[in-house]
Scaffold this motif. Structure first.
Motif, PDB file in Angstrom:
ATOM      1  N   TYR A 280     -39.603 -40.640  -4.799  1.00 43.37           N
ATOM      2  CA  TYR A 280     -38.520 -41.521  -4.383  1.00 43.37           C
ATOM      3  C   TYR A 280     -37.462 -40.714  -3.641  1.00 43.37           C
ATOM      4  O   TYR A 280     -37.345 -39.498  -3.801  1.00 43.37           O
ATOM      5  N   GLN A 281     -36.678 -41.436  -2.846  1.00 41.10           N
ATOM      6  CA  GLN A 281     -35.569 -40.836  -2.105  1.00 41.10           C
ATOM      7  C   GLN A 281     -34.306 -41.640  -2.372  1.00 41.10           C
ATOM      8  O   GLN A 281     -34.325 -42.873  -2.334  1.00 41.10           O
ATOM      9  N   ALA A 282     -33.198 -40.927  -2.652  1.00 41.17           N
ATOM     10  CA  ALA A 282     -31.913 -41.593  -2.884  1.00 41.17           C
ATOM     11  C   ALA A 282     -30.815 -40.804  -2.173  1.00 41.17           C
ATOM     12  O   ALA A 282     -30.907 -39.577  -2.039  1.00 41.17           O
ATOM     13  N   PRO A 283     -29.753 -41.462  -1.703  1.00 35.52           N
ATOM     14  CA  PRO A 283     -28.613 -40.726  -1.123  1.00 35.52           C
ATOM     15  C   PRO A 283     -28.007 -39.768  -2.144  1.00 35.52           C
ATOM     16  O   PRO A 283     -27.870 -40.104  -3.321  1.00 35.52           O
ATOM     17  N   ALA A 284     -27.650 -38.583  -1.695  1.00 36.66           N
ATOM     18  CA  ALA A 284     -27.186 -37.539  -2.613  1.00 36.66           C
ATOM     19  C   ALA A 284     -25.888 -37.899  -3.317  1.00 36.66           C
ATOM     20  O   ALA A 284     -25.624 -37.402  -4.415  1.00 36.66           O
ATOM     21  N   PHE A 285     -25.082 -38.753  -2.719  1.00 36.41           N
ATOM     22  CA  PHE A 285     -23.807 -39.108  -3.338  1.00 36.41           C
ATOM     23  C   PHE A 285     -23.812 -40.538  -3.867  1.00 36.41           C
ATOM     24  O   PHE A 285     -22.769 -41.160  -4.042  1.00 36.41           O
ATOM     25  N   GLY A 286     -25.020 -41.036  -4.150  1.00 39.66           N
ATOM     26  CA  GLY A 286     -25.124 -42.350  -4.747  1.00 39.66           C
ATOM     27  C   GLY A 286     -25.564 -43.406  -3.759  1.00 39.66           C
ATOM     28  O   GLY A 286     -25.162 -43.388  -2.597  1.00 39.66           O
ATOM     29  N   GLY A 287     -26.409 -44.313  -4.223  1.00 41.37           N
ATOM     30  CA  GLY A 287     -26.913 -45.389  -3.377  1.00 41.37           C
ATOM     31  C   GLY A 287     -28.301 -45.794  -3.850  1.00 41.37           C
ATOM     32  O   GLY A 287     -28.912 -45.126  -4.689  1.00 41.37           O
ATOM     33  N   PRO A 288     -28.840 -46.896  -3.334  1.00 35.25           N
ATOM     34  CA  PRO A 288     -30.138 -47.392  -3.805  1.00 35.25           C
ATOM     35  C   PRO A 288     -31.277 -46.474  -3.379  1.00 35.25           C
ATOM     36  O   PRO A 288     -31.317 -46.002  -2.247  1.00 35.25           O
ATOM     37  N   PRO A 289     -32.223 -46.223  -4.295  1.00 38.56           N
ATOM     38  CA  PRO A 289     -33.373 -45.391  -3.956  1.00 38.56           C
ATOM     39  C   PRO A 289     -34.481 -46.208  -3.297  1.00 38.56           C
ATOM     40  O   PRO A 289     -34.496 -47.437  -3.359  1.00 38.56           O
ATOM     41  N   LYS A 290     -35.420 -45.498  -2.668  1.00 38.54           N
ATOM     42  CA  LYS A 290     -36.609 -46.146  -2.137  1.00 38.54           C
ATOM     43  C   LYS A 290     -37.823 -45.253  -2.353  1.00 38.54           C
ATOM     44  O   LYS A 290     -37.716 -44.022  -2.349  1.00 38.54           O
ATOM     45  N   LYS A 291     -38.977 -45.903  -2.571  1.00 37.60           N
ATOM     46  CA  LYS A 291     -40.226 -45.167  -2.747  1.00 37.60           C
ATOM     47  C   LYS A 291     -40.771 -44.779  -1.379  1.00 37.60           C
ATOM     48  O   LYS A 291     -40.869 -45.612  -0.476  1.00 37.60           O
ATOM     49  N   ILE A 292     -41.140 -43.477  -1.223  1.00 42.31           N
ATOM     50  CA  ILE A 292     -41.635 -43.027   0.083  1.00 42.31           C
ATOM     51  C   ILE A 292     -43.043 -42.454   0.024  1.00 42.31           C
ATOM     52  O   ILE A 292     -43.700 -42.345   1.057  1.00 42.31           O
ATOM     53  N   VAL A 293     -43.515 -42.056  -1.179  1.00 50.48           N
ATOM     54  CA  VAL A 293     -44.885 -41.550  -1.344  1.00 50.48           C
ATOM     55  C   VAL A 293     -45.478 -42.201  -2.578  1.00 50.48           C
ATOM     56  O   VAL A 293     -44.807 -42.303  -3.614  1.00 50.48           O
ATOM     57  N   ASP A 294     -46.736 -42.642  -2.484  1.00 51.74           N
ATOM     58  CA  ASP A 294     -47.359 -43.366  -3.585  1.00 51.74           C
ATOM     59  C   ASP A 294     -48.329 -42.532  -4.414  1.00 51.74           C
ATOM     60  O   ASP A 294     -48.661 -42.905  -5.525  1.00 51.74           O
ATOM     61  N   ASN A 295     -48.827 -41.430  -3.879  1.00 48.22           N
ATOM     62  CA  ASN A 295     -49.980 -40.794  -4.503  1.00 48.22           C
ATOM     63  C   ASN A 295     -49.811 -39.281  -4.595  1.00 48.22           C
ATOM     64  O   ASN A 295     -50.658 -38.520  -4.141  1.00 48.22           O
ATOM     65  N   ALA A 296     -48.692 -38.847  -5.182  1.00 50.39           N
ATOM     66  CA  ALA A 296     -48.429 -37.403  -5.285  1.00 50.39           C
ATOM     67  C   ALA A 296     -48.988 -36.826  -6.578  1.00 50.39           C
ATOM     68  O   ALA A 296     -49.739 -35.852  -6.570  1.00 50.39           O
ATOM     69  N   TRP A 297     -48.559 -37.359  -7.736  1.00 52.68           N
ATOM     70  CA  TRP A 297     -49.117 -37.021  -9.043  1.00 52.68           C
ATOM     71  C   TRP A 297     -48.770 -35.628  -9.550  1.00 52.68           C
ATOM     72  O   TRP A 297     -49.385 -35.151 -10.500  1.00 52.68           O
ATOM     73  N   SER A 298     -47.818 -34.938  -8.956  1.00 52.70           N
ATOM     74  CA  SER A 298     -47.417 -33.637  -9.495  1.00 52.70           C
ATOM     75  C   SER A 298     -46.024 -33.322  -8.977  1.00 52.70           C
ATOM     76  O   SER A 298     -45.489 -34.017  -8.104  1.00 52.70           O
TER      77      SER A 298
END
Length: 754
Positions: free
Chosen positions: A284-302
């Motif tokens: 997931y990715q989120a703004p460093a100073f707060g804000g809504p996150p979003k999923k950017i990779v589905d299949n990392a697993w580590s």
């Protein structure tokens, strides 16, 4: 001390001055209490011989009455100070039901002529110098200070001028020690046993930047001005940040039962990447100073790392057959995925996220054989996938590797072969010269480095696990059975005998051995001594005659058998090709067969073999899944329970879950699967074979549940206010043994990096 002659006993890196009770390790004083020193001297004087408890009490505690626990604690303390010898054995052996024996090899026994001939004047100068030396003896000298002076050599001189000079030296030592105590707390001096050097201790500065004890994954922004970290409360986790030096934290991501892990900033410091405990495949990715996150990779697993230009992730994934480990690169938007390198069974990748070189052209990652220690460190060329093995010490484990900005040095958290705690190291490239940055009684695993290499943050971790008895499963009646500040009791082994004794694992002096004791904590007996570093997972025969357990004493984990009192230890499983490991043995109700997990050339699976030895046969044959971690047989012998690991695990909800599989004991039939919020992969069958018990807990609290195997809803049995690391019901299910405690952690900022 008892001796009238000042013998100097030398063994390993140690020297014991018997006259004044001083123990040295190379040039460092090892602090010992007078009774511990006298006990060590007695054992050395009787080296190779068994010294009974009564002989020890008569010699060391002749003037007072003490219980057995006092002797046990002093033995425990000595073993902690001495560690292991060059062959990985303890210097002090326990001989069950008989006593103790010093097993080290003495290099030299000699009399100190200075001490033997000295007649110390009873004047004020001599009394004062002795007092100062007693103080100095308890504070090891820091790098750059003069070598400490043996107290006996001070007393040998009656000349006041000599005493005055030594007094000034003593005061100088004290002042230097006091000035450096804050640094010393986190990074003791002294070259380690592998011959590595200490980084300049006067240059490094250590600062504790959180103090809540519930911090994980502390991570620095690239400019080193912002610290992000995860905080764990009883049921939820949240992500916080604070300006370095400001002291006012603010929340970035809200409390969630899903949990957060593996924090990493984007190179521009504007975004924070992370994973969820409940959706371990995603980034997931989120703004460093707060804000809504979003999923950017589905299949990392580590765990993952971000390339220096911020365009790529690197992470490890297992293949669909679960027989190989794949090193994967992808764009930070999830596109452009490619496989860079592969490790096929029995080899794996380990050591957390791969480390990027400053120019992004190379990755560095640890690799080893499954269920084995002492990994290699590989440098992998990003354009070609070509691997180069790096020169490093023979570390037992590697946890995280970062590249310094100059591209010539690595910072690594790793654990030495003969030490109990992971420490921080710097390795020069390509010669492999090692410098040690920490050397204390805490562990370090996670690392994060500022872009300019001037600041490093790490998590200082401590786990405490004690064994408790809960009569009738009642927390109000709980009684603590084991004690100590740094215990890991029962963490990897806990079982009851039919007669009501408890068999459990205990980690002491870098060795995990098995012990037994009565249910009230009395009559503790060490069942295994001087037999490898890890002896775990005991299973007791239904007639109480024998114990099946896992041991790596031959260099690889295999199944062993011994009598209930620890005698007649015999290996049951073997690996002639050095490719297969066997773990987590379980006995059939009639005691004729042993089931176990085999890992290696093929997918991990359940196997079985006759208890008296013979050919092993595969039991589980799962589709798109493997049997891992443990296997346990129901009391009626009809069912096998194990950890079911699917080739593709989808997130199931707000909590991270593990799958427990149950199959018929002959292996035929489809598994029954249970998605449960287990913290660790372990269950125990109920006596009626109709259900099993498991422990769950989000972060710092736990609950015990009873799950019917017919698929009904689980029943909550017990709530506990802390972490449960292991548990076991007695055979009549009237008494519950629980390994419980805390996992503590805070962020440490290190500055002044070389």
């Amino acid at each position: 001390m008892h001796s009238g002659v000042n013998n100097l006993y030398e063994f390993g890196d140690f020297q014991l001055n018997a006259r004044n009770g001083t123990l040295w390790r190379n040039s460092d004083v090892v602090p010992l209490s007078p009774k511990s020193a006298e006990l060590l001297q007695l054992l050395i004087e009787r080296r190779g011989q068994i010294v009974t408890k009564q002989e020890i009490f008569d010699r060391v505690w002749s003037d007072t009455f003490v219980e057995d626990g006092v002797l046990t604690q002093n033995i425990y303390t000595l073993r902690g100070k001495l560690g292991l010898d060059e062959e990985g054995r303890q210097f002090i052996e326990t001989v069950p039901r008989r006593g103790y024996r010093f097993a080290g090899t003495l290099k030299n026994i000699r009399s100190d002529s200075l001490a033997a001939s000295a007649a110390v004047d009873a004047d004020d100068d001599n009394e004062l110098s002795a007092d100062i030396l007693e103080d100095i003896r308890t504070v090891p000298s820091l790098p750059g200070t003069p070598a400490a002076v043996d107290a006996s050599r001070l007393r040998a001189s009656g000349r006041r001028s000599h005493l005055r000079s030594l007094l000034f030296a003593g005061f100088g030592l004290l002042l230097i020690a006091m000035a450096g105590f804050g640094v010393y707390r986190y990074a003791l001096k002294g070259a380690d046993e592998a011959g590595s050097k200490i980084a300049p201790i006067e240059q490094l500065r250590f600062q504790k930047v959180t103090d809540s004890g519930d911090v994980v994954f502390p991570t620095l922004s690239p400019d080193g001005k912002l610290l992000a970290y995860v905080r764990l409360d009883e049921e939820q986790a949240s992500v916080w940040a604070k300006q370095i030096g400001d002291g006012n934290p603010f929340q970035i991501l809200p409390p969630s039962r899903k949990g957060y892990r593996s924090l990493a900033f984007s190179p521009d410091g504007l975004y924070l990447f992370y994973r969820e405990e409940s959706d371990v495949g995603a980034i997931y990715q989120a703004p460093a100073f707060g804000g809504p996150p979003k999923k950017i990779v589905d299949n990392a697993w580590s765990d993952f790392s971000v390339s220096p230009d911020g365009k790529q992730f690197a992470f490890v994934r297992r293949d669909a057959e679960l027989t190989s480990y794949l090193l994967i690169l992808s764009n930070t938007d999830g596109s452009g995925e490619r496989q860079l390198a592969t490790r096929s069974a029995p080899w794996d990748y380990r050591g957390g996220a791969p480390g990027w070189s400053p120019d992004g052209s190379k990755l560095i990652i640890a690799s080893g054989q499954q269920q084995q220690f002492f990994p290699k460190l590989l440098m992998i060329d990003v354009p070609t996938g070509e691997e180069t093995e790096m020169k490093i010490p023979r570390w037992r484990a590697i946890f995280r590797v970062l590249w310094m900005p100059d591209g010539k040095r690595l910072i690594i958290t790793a654990r030495e072969a003969r030490e109990p705690y992971s420490q921080i190291w710097m390795v020069s490239l390509p010669d492999g010269e090692v410098r040690r940055w920490t050397n204390d009684l805490e562990s370090y695993f996670w690392l994060s480095l500022s872009a300019d290499g001037q600041l490093l943050v790490t998590r200082q971790q401590r786990i405490i696990s004690h064994l408790w008895l809960l009569p009738e499963g009642d927390l109000k009646k709980a009684k603590q059975l084991t004690f100590g500040e740094r215990n890991l009791d029962s963490y990897v082994g806990l079982a009851w005998t039919p007669g009501g004794k408890i068999v459990f694992s205990s980690f002491t002096n870098n060795v995990t051995d098995l012990y037994s004791m009565n249910s009230d904590g009395s009559s503790r007996v060490q069942l295994i001594t001087n037999a490898g570093q890890d002896n775990t997972d005991p299973t007791i025969a239904s007639d109480g005659s024998s114990i099946i357990f896992t041991s790596n004493r031959t260099g690889a984990s295999q199944i062993w058998r011994m009598d209930i009192d620890g005698r007649n230890q015999r290996q049951l499983t073997f690996d002639e090709n050095n490719k297969e490991r066997s773990i987590a043995g379980a006995l059939s109700p009639d005691g004729r067969e042993v089931f176990f997990i085999k890992i290696g050339a093929g997918p991990s699976a359940i196997w079985k073999m006759p208890i008296e030895g013979g050919e092993a046969v595969q039991v589980s044959r799962l589709s798109d899944a493997t049997a891992e971690s443990f296997v346990t047989l129901s009391p009626d012998g009809k069912w096998l329970a194990y950890r079911h690991v699917s080739s593709r695990v989808e997130p199931k909800g707000d909590e991270r879950t593990m799958q427990i599989g149950i199959i018929p004991s002959d292996g035929n039939g489809e598994p029954k699967l249970f998605d449960l919020p287990l913290r660790r992969p372990m269950i125990q069958w109920a006596g009626d074979s109709a259900a099993f018990y498991y422990s769950s807990g989000s972060f710092n609290s736990s609950a015990l549940w009873r799950q019917p195997i017919n698929g009904g809803q689980p029943e909550r049995v017990l709530d506990l206010p802390d972490r449960v690391f292991n548990f076991a019901w007695s055979h009549d299910e009237k008494n519950l043994a629980v390994a419980r405690g805390r996992q503590l952690g805070d962020a440490i900022l290190i500055s002044g990096l070389p």
